[in-house]
Scaffold this active site. Structure first.
Site, short mmCIF file in Angstrom:
data_model
loop_
_atom_site.label_atom_id
_atom_site.label_comp_id
_atom_site.label_asym_id
_atom_site.label_seq_id
_atom_site.Cartn_x
_atom_site.Cartn_y
_atom_site.Cartn_z
N ASP A 58 28.18 33.81 52.67
CA ASP A 58 28.03 35.21 52.80
C ASP A 58 29.18 35.56 54.32
OD1 ASP A 58 25.38 36.00 53.41
OD2 ASP A 58 24.28 33.72 54.01
N CYS A 93 25.70 26.47 48.74
CA CYS A 93 25.63 27.06 49.37
C CYS A 93 24.56 27.37 50.21
CB CYS A 93 26.73 28.59 49.17
SG CYS A 93 26.94 29.82 50.30
N ASP A 94 24.49 28.13 50.89
CA ASP A 94 22.97 28.32 51.51
C ASP A 94 21.83 28.82 50.84
OD1 ASP A 94 24.83 28.18 53.96
OD2 ASP A 94 24.50 30.60 54.55
N LYS A 95 22.12 29.59 50.29
CA LYS A 95 20.54 30.16 49.47
C LYS A 95 20.27 29.34 48.14
CE LYS A 95 20.50 32.88 53.02
NZ LYS A 95 22.02 32.74 53.12
N SER A 105 23.16 34.00 61.23
CA SER A 105 23.97 33.66 60.14
C SER A 105 23.66 31.99 60.84
CB SER A 105 25.67 34.25 60.45
OG SER A 105 26.13 32.35 60.38
N GLU A 123 23.33 39.60 57.73
CA GLU A 123 23.13 38.04 59.01
C GLU A 123 23.57 38.61 60.64
OE1 GLU A 123 24.65 34.37 57.63
OE2 GLU A 123 22.80 33.82 56.69
N CYS A 157 32.85 26.60 49.41
CA CYS A 157 30.90 26.08 48.99
C CYS A 157 30.66 25.81 47.92
CB CYS A 157 29.43 27.04 49.29
SG CYS A 157 30.39 28.35 50.17
N CYS A 180 30.36 25.04 54.50
CA CYS A 180 30.30 25.00 56.29
C CYS A 180 29.65 24.01 56.80
CB CYS A 180 29.84 26.61 56.98
SG CYS A 180 30.38 28.08 55.64
FE1 FES Z 1 28.74 28.74 51.64
FE2 FES Z 1 28.80 28.09 54.21
S1 FES Z 1 28.91 30.48 53.60
S2 FES Z 1 28.39 27.00 52.99
#
Ligand code: FES
Length: 549
Positions: A75, A116-118, A465, A439, A43, A188
């Site tokens: 994740d 990445c997400d967080k 997720s 998640e 990511c 992702c």
């Molecule tokens: Fe990092 Fe989806 S796990 S962007």
């Protein structure tokens, strides 16, 4: 007074000389460049390279770039216990890290490189706290993979686990898909949490429209990063600090973007947390109200259609989405964008690819209403989040099957104990109870893969997720660990989910609930020391964004 000119800062000068800096450089404004690079996931893999290009832009515009790094957690790579518990916790650690570096060094401006997400909400939370002119650079999505003649993403991987369980795929096919699903660096590849939050950063005005859309490995990304360095210096000159950019109107626009692009339910947590850091009032129901009246106008996986983030970029990106939303009068225009443009200017500049099929008008959307809904009721007095995923309103009534952890539930699915009509209740997975609000990926993927996704409801104080779908209701508050009604549910109780009514009800007489409440005991804390233990003590309710005090 600059470090170069302050007689008492001689010790600091000696350290800067040690890094090869000249006195002329010490007189320049300092721009901190926070990267969330780690070598542990795809990511954020490009962040060091991007940071070098941002630094070039800062230098060319007369600033002194100073790079630093934070942690980041994916994740998809942390499924083991306690690994999966760490992801939401990492948001707080990243926010605190960036804030601490800002406090320590007193940067004049900041650039936060996120992916990445967080990492996206974390950086925005830190920038809001520090309140110096700041720019967010979203590092960009992964390209989709290609398998058996179709585009695939990490979502296909999770669902393939369920398909293997019912014999529709064998292990060799699953392994082959794994080799093709994620073809390189980037986040992702559809409108999952990371890309949802990347769009949020645009609509908040903190990230320049047109930069985050560029895929992580596209050739234009480095040039865009250099431009971000220049924008940071310009933002400094214009004093475009978060308190002037991240306003209530900007927050409203960001919520609209989540609804219109079919964004992830995790955005609810993150928007609440961002609002809190920016001292903006925001109730969870306000997010639900926006999502109820705004349709999904992008055909992106997982809620709007089958397109990926690459398709959105090729179609015209978030600038084109902004144009469509402005045309429909759904955005508030009285906002400040960090790069000095106006929303009308962004919309006018949007380059729509002729014949594109990814972004529609509000009048002819992909789905009539947003990706999520906020429910309340006797099972969630403080609210919860229904992942509607573009589905029509529905009512599901069924008997509860109760599990005290994600793992217990996964075992029940594997054993074939879940049947159509059930309401699966997974508890003690909330912010404090998990701890870390996992998640539920090992539940939702296999349910869909087994063909149960639309026939059973899943109710949890954990979260989902961005790739999850089905009849899933998360963020139930108060959580079980803090004695919420979800702790009192027993096997066979009737639970009713009604999206049109906005309700989640536990059909048990109040006297019986009182008896159960009196008998309830909080389970032993799972962790006694370390970061997760600190988190249990300090984290608040999901209905307030699960922020730490
Ligand atoms: Fe990092 Fe989806 S796990 S962007």
């Amino acid at each position: 007074m600059s470090i170069a000119d302050d007689p008492d800062r001689a010790p600091a000068r000696s350290h800067l000389y040690a890094m090869g800096m000249s006195e002329e450089e010490m007189r320049r404004p300092t721009v901190g460049i926070a990267t969330t690079w780690t070598g542990t996931m795809p990511c954020n893999l490009t962040h060091r390279e991007l940071a070098a290009h941002v630094a070039e832009g800062v230098r060319a515009a007369g600033g002194l770039p100073m790079e630093f790094n934070t942690i980041a957690v994916s994740d998809n790579l942390t499924m083991n216990t306690p690994g999966m518990r760490t992801s939401l916790v990492s948001r707080e650690v990243i926010a605190d890290s960036i804030e601490l570096m800002g406090l320590a060094h007193g940067f004049d401006a900041l650039v936060a490189i996120v992916g990445c997400d967080k990492t996206v909400p974390a950086a925005i939370m830190a920038l809001a706290r520090l309140d110096v002119p700041s720019v967010v650079l979203y590092s960009g999505s992964m390209m989709p993979g290609r398998w058996r003649g179709r585009d695939v993403t990490i979502q296909d991987m999770w669902e393939a686990l369920g398909e293997r369980a019912v014999g529709r795929l064998d292990q060799a096919e699953l392994d082959d898909l794994a080799k093709h699903a994620c073809p390189g660096a980037g986040t992702c590849a559809a409108q999952y949490t990371a890309n949802t939050m990347g769009s949020v950063a645009d609509f908040l005005g903190l990230a320049p429209f047109g930069v985050g859309d560029i895929p992580a490995v596209a050739a234009d990304k480095n040039a865009a990063a250099r431009r971000v360095g220049e924008i940071a210096m310009d933002a400094l000159a214009r004093d475009a600090r978060p308190s002037r950019v991240l306003t209530a109107d900007a927050l409203h626009n960001a919520i609209v973007s989540v609804a219109a692009m079919g964004g992830s339910t995790n955005a609810v947590l993150h928007l609440l947390a961002i609002a809190r850091e920016a001292n903006l009032p925001l109730e969870i129901d306000e997010i639900g109200d926006v999502c109820r009246r705004i349709p999904i106008i992008t055909g992106l996986k997982p809620s709007g259609g089958d397109h990926t983030a690459l398709d959105l970029w090729r179609a015209g990106g978030t600038s084109l989405v902004a144009r469509r939303l402005l045309e429909a009068g759904l955005l508030r225009e009285n906002v400040t964008l960090v790069d000095g443009r106006t929303l009308a200017g962004v919309a006018a500049d949007a380059e729509e690819t002729p014949g594109q099929e990814v972004v529609r008008s509000v009048a002819e959307p992909f789905k009539p209403r947003g990706a999520l809904a906020i429910l309340r009721g006797s099972l969630a007095p403080d609210g919860c989040v229904l992942k509607l995923g573009g589905k029509a309103d529905f009512r599901h009534e069924g008997p509860a099957k109760v599990y005290d952890s994600e793992a217990e539930c996964t075992a029940a699915i594997d054993a074939g104990l879940i049947v159509p009509g059930d309401v699966i209740v997974v508890r003690y997975e909330g912010p404090a109870g998990g701890p870390g609000m996992r998640e539920m990926l090992s539940i939702t993927g296999p349910l869909v893969g087994r063909g149960l996704g639309e026939t059973v409801a899943l109710v949890t104080d954990g979260r989902f997720s961005g790739v999850s779908h089905g009849l899933v209701i998360g963020h139930v508050a108060p959580e079980a660990y803090r004695g919420g009604p979800i702790a009192l549910v027993r096997d066979g109780d009737t639970v009713i989910v009604d999206s049109a009514a906005g309700s989640l009800e536990l059909v048990v007489p109040e006297e019986e609930l009182e008896r159960r409440r009196a008998a309830w005991r909080r389970p032993e804390r799972v962790v006694e020391r370390g970061v997760l233990s600190k988190y249990v003590i300090t984290v608040g309710s999901a209905s307030d964004g699960a922020v730490t005090i």
